[in-house]
Design an enzyme around this catalytic site. Sequence first.
Site, short mmCIF file in Angstrom:
data_model
loop_
_atom_site.label_atom_id
_atom_site.label_comp_id
_atom_site.label_asym_id
_atom_site.label_seq_id
_atom_site.Cartn_x
_atom_site.Cartn_y
_atom_site.Cartn_z
CB SER A 20 -31.81 33.34 -5.74
OG SER A 20 -31.00 32.23 -5.38
CG HIS A 27 -32.85 34.55 -1.72
ND1 HIS A 27 -33.68 34.63 -0.63
CD2 HIS A 27 -32.72 33.23 -1.99
CE1 HIS A 27 -34.06 33.41 -0.27
NE2 HIS A 27 -33.48 32.54 -1.08
CG ASP A 70 -30.87 30.08 -2.12
OD1 ASP A 70 -31.80 30.09 -1.31
OD2 ASP A 70 -30.96 30.51 -3.29
CG MET A 130 -28.62 24.84 -0.29
SD MET A 130 -29.05 24.13 -1.88
CE MET A 130 -30.04 25.47 -2.57
CG HIS A 140 -33.55 30.21 1.99
ND1 HIS A 140 -34.07 29.80 0.77
CD2 HIS A 140 -34.05 29.36 2.92
CE1 HIS A 140 -34.85 28.74 0.96
NE2 HIS A 140 -34.84 28.45 2.24
CG MET A 149 -32.72 25.78 2.23
SD MET A 149 -32.54 25.94 0.44
CE MET A 149 -31.57 27.43 0.36
CG MET A 202 -39.17 26.72 0.48
SD MET A 202 -37.98 27.89 -0.19
CE MET A 202 -37.47 27.07 -1.71
CG ASP A 259 -36.68 30.84 -2.71
OD1 ASP A 259 -36.35 30.86 -3.91
OD2 ASP A 259 -35.90 30.55 -1.79
C1 DX5 Z 1 -33.98 26.71 -3.90
C2 DX5 Z 1 -33.54 28.08 -3.44
C3 DX5 Z 1 -33.96 29.20 -4.31
C4 DX5 Z 1 -33.43 29.13 -5.72
C5 DX5 Z 1 -34.53 29.61 -6.61
O1 DX5 Z 1 -33.76 25.80 -2.89
O2 DX5 Z 1 -34.06 28.36 -2.15
O3 DX5 Z 1 -33.67 30.46 -3.74
O4 DX5 Z 1 -32.31 29.90 -5.94
O5 DX5 Z 1 -34.14 29.43 -7.91
P1 DX5 Z 1 -35.16 29.58 -9.11
O6 DX5 Z 1 -35.68 30.99 -9.07
O7 DX5 Z 1 -34.34 29.28 -10.30
O8 DX5 Z 1 -36.27 28.59 -8.88
ZN ZN Z 2 -33.81 30.47 -1.40
#
Ligand code: DX5
Ligand code: ZN
Length: 225
Positions: A10, A35, A37, A39, A68, A70, A139, A177
């Site tokens: 990620s 991956h 993320d 947000m 992903h 969010m 998650m 994740d």
């Molecule tokens: C959190 C993200 C994850 C994050 C995971 O909201 O969806 O993908 O990057 O990070 P680690 O592996 O550090 O928990």
């Molecule tokens: Zn993620």
Amino acid sequence: MNPDKRVAPSILSADFARLADQLRTVDEAGADMIHVDVMDGHFVPNITIGPVVVQWIRKHSQLPFDVHLMIENADDYIEPFVKAGANMISVHFEACRHLNRTLNLIHSLNCRAGVVLNPATPVEWLEDAFTDLDYVLLMSVNPGFGGQKFISHVLRKVEKLRFMRAQLGLSFAIEIDGGITLQNLRDVVVAGADWIVAGSSIFSAENPADAVRRMKEILKEFTIV
Ligand code: DX5
Ligand code: ZN
């Protein structure tokens, strides 16, 4: 047949000033996908990147981009992310009012579709969407930040989901994740996870390439030949 085992670094925990380098490092070490993320500061209390960044980093990696989302109003952003280079897009069950329509939209753009469940959302709630999706992302932290502690009761959800998949004769992948490290990786794979997202345990490691290689080695133990 069960899905293949994959490591998905990620980039949330990567150095954003040198993303191209970081992508090359994990790619050369054997990462299976990237991956990403996304947000929005509404669905989760953090803001990250949009399609513009995906479009630029797309030029620096041949690996599939696992995006992903969010975010709220995901339908409005699916096409821009596909155009920018997403190969797989997952949306949160908790943020989508018309999940079937959203998954159809992702598929209509020739993209793989996934649904994400927060730690407190039961896997049973997805039962009527299983045939509409390619993967389920569980998650194992509350979404919004990297580097959080793994919520261990999510392992029971992984087991339950694997069991439901087998009962129904389906083949969607189970992705996990949040808080995955070299120490708990075996536990999540034993429970039934196929695709492993890891941010801080790769990019905050002293040697990110080594972290990817070691994760791949562990996954190999579970690959049936
Ligand atoms: C959190 C993200 C994850 C994050 C995971 O909201 O969806 O993908 O990057 O990070 P680690 O592996 O550090 O928990
Ligand atoms: Zn993620």
